[in-house]
Each structure stands twice: as structure tokens, then as C-alpha cells.
Write a protein that holds these residues in place. Structure first.
Motif, PDB file in Angstrom:
ATOM      1  N   LEU A 215       6.822  60.627   3.822  1.00  0.00           N
ATOM      2  CA  LEU A 215       5.546  60.661   3.118  1.00  0.00           C
ATOM      3  C   LEU A 215       5.105  59.241   2.778  1.00  0.00           C
ATOM      4  N   PHE A 216       3.810  58.984   2.935  1.00  0.00           N
ATOM      5  CA  PHE A 216       3.241  57.682   2.611  1.00  0.00           C
ATOM      6  C   PHE A 216       1.997  57.876   1.752  1.00  0.00           C
ATOM      7  N   ALA A 217       1.937  57.155   0.648  1.00  0.00           N
ATOM      8  CA  ALA A 217       0.756  57.228  -0.203  1.00  0.00           C
ATOM      9  C   ALA A 217      -0.488  56.749   0.542  1.00  0.00           C
ATOM     10  N   ILE A 218      -0.339  55.721   1.381  1.00  0.00           N
ATOM     11  CA  ILE A 218      -1.498  55.185   2.102  1.00  0.00           C
ATOM     12  C   ILE A 218      -2.060  56.183   3.098  1.00  0.00           C
ATOM     13  N   ASN A 219      -1.297  57.214   3.452  1.00  0.00           N
ATOM     14  CA  ASN A 219      -1.770  58.266   4.352  1.00  0.00           C
ATOM     15  C   ASN A 219      -2.426  59.417   3.600  1.00  0.00           C
ATOM     16  N   GLY A 220      -2.479  59.319   2.268  1.00  0.00           N
ATOM     17  CA  GLY A 220      -3.035  60.416   1.496  1.00  0.00           C
ATOM     18  C   GLY A 220      -2.081  61.574   1.328  1.00  0.00           C
ATOM     19  N   ASN A 221      -0.773  61.334   1.527  1.00  0.00           N
ATOM     20  CA  ASN A 221       0.221  62.413   1.422  1.00  0.00           C
ATOM     21  C   ASN A 221       0.593  62.749  -0.014  1.00  0.00           C
ATOM     22  N   VAL A 222       0.205  61.872  -0.974  1.00  0.00           N
ATOM     23  CA  VAL A 222       0.666  62.046  -2.356  1.00  0.00           C
ATOM     24  C   VAL A 222      -0.542  62.048  -3.302  1.00  0.00           C
TER      25      VAL A 222
ATOM     26  N   ILE B 109      10.688  59.684   1.122  1.00  0.00           N
ATOM     27  CA  ILE B 109       9.654  58.865   0.493  1.00  0.00           C
ATOM     28  C   ILE B 109      10.296  57.569   0.016  1.00  0.00           C
ATOM     29  N   ASP B 110       9.475  56.524  -0.124  1.00  0.00           N
ATOM     30  CA  ASP B 110       9.897  55.260  -0.734  1.00  0.00           C
ATOM     31  C   ASP B 110       9.517  55.304  -2.201  1.00  0.00           C
ATOM     32  N   GLU B 111      10.420  55.694  -3.066  1.00  0.00           N
ATOM     33  CA  GLU B 111      10.132  55.720  -4.504  1.00  0.00           C
ATOM     34  C   GLU B 111      11.224  54.943  -5.216  1.00  0.00           C
TER      35      GLU B 111
END
Length: 491
Positions: free
Chosen positions: A39-46, A70-72
Motif C-alpha cells: 500500500l502507498f499513500a501516494i497512490n490513494g490507498n490510505v 505498508i511503510d509505517e
């Protein structure tokens, strides 16, 4: 046989996708045995916790326990809502500054609990790199520190805390990205270290993470000429099979850093890099943020061709599949753990270091935040003290900006907020110009406090997360302890 090759190859892939719902191609691939997704925030996944929980439920319905990664890291590298507001947990540099492994364990357990609540089961954290290069452009505050023993004890605590929540930890970036002065997103960094130095500096935290039971380890796209002979570690049998499997005795899952990074695939393309990583001993291939269905098809074709021509033994794919199966079998076996956000604020407050005595202000000071280009791993995450300041401005770091800032701050206090000033000459020059006219100004460093102006009151937060900012605002009297953000005035 071809069906078996494709099935095994599919199980090694962690592609990405766009949007807050799973596209048809992804659901179809999961039904066929795709290893999972990143999952990537920049892809709108979050987009938010409820939507993310619904998304991961959809993924689980299609796949047989898919890995949802995810990278968290907390701190500056945050995806779980923190990319919109800043993380409620400080990052590793702050935790290392506090140096309380029990608190680090609490923070990572709470992070893991938040991930588990939304269906994420593999966290690409902690970063266990020993940040021995102060000018490191990609690690910095993501590291617990520059001392191998300190990093080791916090690596073990972070792994333990994460996995107590039933989420697999992934120690990174093997064999250690802390001595680099180049970003592996943009090239192949070189680390001039032989085995003796690696044993003393880079490898102890990985040993500690492994002893703590880390279910995964992520490779780095860096060249160690003495070990890999010019090949990035991700693609090097000497690094993965020799060092990680052999010397360190690691038996868990090995996952690559994103293969779209120039450090891995800039010279060969992503499919060939994936084949070489599998040959080197990797089990899971993180493809990258923009690698969707076309990339999955290209990877399957490349892996299939490598097996059919005898270049990649089928047994190597079967070995990767077995390790991944054991990881999936473990998932969720611990927990559930409770979310413990007060641990984040406790760590952020204890991490603040103050030199001098911050003044008391009868009127709100002007807060000027000096812009700092973040690296690709951090992304466009909000930072700064502005949310707690009635009057805050951003400056680019040009000396010419001193005069208008001083005019605006006339008759009241001035707070100068920096981020890794040691890496930005403009920040240092503008700060010195402001202090020449206003020696009473307070300087707040929200990156690594490598540089500090002489004689000024100085606060170091060891990170730019929301929690770090709030802790600094409290120490400066901009907010009471536990205080809310200012209602207005932030840009």
C-alpha cells in the motif's frame, strides 16, 4: 509444469495499485495466488481508517491470506493517516534519544495495533540502519542513532512490539544504509566497508532483530565492493545468501526494497532485477509504487523464462514459496494489542533536548519555518509548529527573506524552525542573519541536531512528526501539555 512455475512466481510478487478500492485485475491475481500487495499513500490507498479496513477486507476475501504491506515507521515516514496530519508517534531518532527500549516496544506495539485494526499484516519497519554518516540523505531521523549497540537494543524492542500486535516486522535495510551519502532511489550508493567493519557497525542491529524473531528482513540497493563486488546487495548472492542466510543464520522471509528504484533496476529494468533478486536469495519482490498489472505480467514472464531456460532453479522458487507460507501461517498469531497513543506523546516529550532557557512571551511569537526538501521515502508529509502558532510563515532559506521576517516579528518573540539544517546551507545562512538582528530568537531543529548556532536558545526534537511538533510547542508555551492545535493562522 508451466502452471506450477507461474503459481510459484506469482507468490513472490508484491505489486501496487491505484485508488482506495481493489481493481479487478488485482482481485483476479489474488485469486490465482498473488503474494500480496504494498500500500502507498501516494497512490490513494490510505484515504482513512474505515476505508482502508474495507479495502483490506476486500483483498482478504479474494486471496488466501494475502500479505498487505505498508511503510509505517512512525515519525517522518508515515502512511497510516500521518501523511495527511503527521504521525502521532515519533520516529526512531527520538526513540533513540530517549533510549528506553521498553518505551520503544510500547510505541511499536501501538503502531502494530493500529495496523492490525485496518488489516495490514506486514510492516516495512523498523529501520535498523546505524546512521554513521551525518549527511545521509535518506536515513537520518529514521535511524535510532549512530551507535550500533543503541540501535541494536531498540531494533529488538521495535520488532518485539510490532509482532506482539500480530503484525510481521521487517527489519531494514540490509546490510545497512546508514553509511551512505547517496539516495538509492536515485542511484547505487557505495559503502566502503569490509566484513570486519560490517560486523562491528552495520550487522549487530540485524542480529538483534533476528534474535527478536523478526519475520522479515528487507534488502538495500547499495554496493559494498568488498562483499558484493559492484552488485547492489538486493541482487547479490554474497549479501543475501552469504551474509544474511549464512553468517547471520536468518531463516525468515527476505523482501526486496522497491525494485523500481534506480539502485536496483536502473541498469537492467524491473523484470530482470526481480529475477536476479530471486537468484540472490530474496523471497518477496516489492515492485514499487507505480508497478501495476503490466508489471505483474512482465515479472511472471521474466521469472517463467528464467526457470524454463535453467537460469533460475525451480527449487529456488519453491523455497521462497515455503518461507512465505510460513510467514502467512504465523500472521495474527499474537495480539490483539491495544492502541496506546499516549506512548507516542511520552516518547516525543522525553526526546526534546533544550539548550538555554526559552523565554516567556506575553504575545504570540512569529514562527518562521524554513523549507526543507524531503527525500522520496518521507514524501510530502506535513511538519512544523504552525498548527500551534497563531502566526506562522514559511521561508525558502534565502538571506533576502530576513528583512521582511524581522519586520513582521517586530515587538514580539521569534521562533525559527529548521529541519536538518546541517544539510541545507540556506537554512543556516538565513538563521544566522535572523539571529544577528534577533539574538533572543529561539531555534527549533526538527531533524538531526548536527548543526546549532552558537549562543541561541535551541530545541532539538529528533523528528518532525506531529507528536514531535506538539512536544516542542508545549516546551515553548505555544500549547499547554496535551493542548489542541491553533484554530487559525497556519498558512
Amino acid at each position: 509444469m508451466n502452471d506450477e512455475i507461474t503459481r510459484l512466481a506469482r507468490g513472490t510478487l508484491l505489486p501496487a495499485f491505484s485508488g482506495a478500492s481493489a481493481p479487478r485485475w488485482l482481485l483476479a491475481e489474488l485469486e490465482r495466488g498473488l503474494g500480496g500487495v504494498t500500500l502507498f499513500a501516494i497512490n490513494g490507498n490510505v484515504p482513512g481508517t474505515e476505508a482502508l479496513a474495507a479495502l483490506t477486507a476486500e483483498l482478504r476475501k479474494a486471496g488466501d491470506v494475502p500479505l498487505v504491506a505498508i511503510d509505517e515507521e512512525g515519525g517522518d515516514v508515515t502512511r497510516l493517516g500521518g501523511h495527511l496530519t503527521g504521525s502521532p508517534y515519533p520516529g526512531n531518532a527520538a526513540l533513540g534519544a530517549v533510549d528506553d527500549p521498553a518505551l520503544t516496544r510500547r510505541v511499536y506495539r501501538s503502531l502494530g495495533a493500529e495496523l492490525a485494526e485496518v488489516g495490514v499484516n506486514l510492516n516495512f519497519a523498523p529501520s535498523v540502519d546505524v546512521n554513521s554518516a551525518a549527511d545521509n540523505p535518506v536515513i537520518g531521523t529514521r535511524s535510532f542513532g549512530a551507535d550500533a549497540a543503541l540501535v541494536s537494543r531498540h531494533a529488538a524492542a521495535a520488532v518485539t512490539g510490532t509482532q506482539e500486535a500480530g503484525v510481521a516486522a521487517c527489519a531494514k535495510h540490509f546490510p545497512g544504509h546508514g553509511a551512505t551519502v547517496e539516495d538509492s532511489h536515485l542511484g547505487v550508493p557505495v559503502v566502503h566497508a569490509g566484513l570486519d567493519l560490517l560486523d562491528r557497525r552495520e550487522l549487530p542491529p540485524f542480529r538483534a532483530a533476528i534474535e527478536a524473531g523478526s519475520r522479515a528482513v528487507m534488502t538495500a540497493h547499495l554496493n559494498l565492493p568488498a562483499i558484493t563486488g559492484g552488485v547492489p546487495a538486493t541482487l547479490s548472492p554474497e549479501a543475501i545468501t552469504g551474509l544474511l542466510r549464512g553468517r547471520l543464520g536468518y531463516e525468515g522471509v527476505i523482501v526486496t526494497d522497491a525494485l523500481d528504484m534506480d539502485g536496483a533496476s536502473g541498469a537492467t529494468g524491473i523484470p530482470e532485477a526481480g529475477v536476479r533478486a530471486l537468484l540472490a536469495g530474496a523471497d518477496l519482490l516489492c515492485l514499487g509504487a507505480r508497478e501495476y498489472d503490466d508489471s505483474v505480467r512482465a515479472m511472471l514472464a521474466a521469472i517463467g523464462e528464467a526457470v524454463r531456460t535453467g537460469r533460475l532453479p525451480l527449487e529456488r522458487l519453491a523455497d521462497a514459496a515455503e518461507r512465505t507460507r510460513r510467514l502467512k501461517e504465523w500472521l495474527g498469531g499474537a495480539g490483539p494489542a491495544a492502541v496506546d497513543r499516549p506512548a507516542g506523546m511520552e516518547a516525543a516529550r522525553r526526546a526534546v533536548r533544550v539548550s538555554g532557557e526559552p523565554p516567556g512571551w506575553s504575545t504570540a511569537p512569529l514562527v518562521v519555518e524554513l523549507e526543507s526538501a524531503g527525500n522520496i521515502a518521507v514524501g510530502p508529509t506535513p511538519w512544523g509548529l504552525g498548527p500551534w502558532a497563531p502566526d506562522a510563515v514559511r521561508a525558502t532559506g534565502a538571506v533576502e527573506e530576513a528583512a521582511p521576517v524581522l519586520d513582521r516579528a517586530a515587538g514580539r518573540g521569534l521562533v525559527i524552525v529548521l529541519r536538518d539544517a546541517h544539510r541545507h546551507s540556506g537554512q543556516r545562512a538565513l538563521t544566522n542573519a535572523l539571529l544577528a538582528a534577533r539574538p533572543d530568537a529561539v531555534v527549533v531543529e526538527m531533524g538531526l541536531p548536527v548543526w546549532a548556532p552558537e549562543g541561541a536558545v535551541h530545541l532539538a526534537t529528533y523528528g518532525a512528526a506531529q507528536a514531535n511538533a506538539q512536544a516542542a510547542a508545549e516546551r515553548l508555551g505555544l500549547a499547554p501539555e496535551g493542548g489542541a492545535r491553533a484554530a487559525a493562522g497556519h498558512r
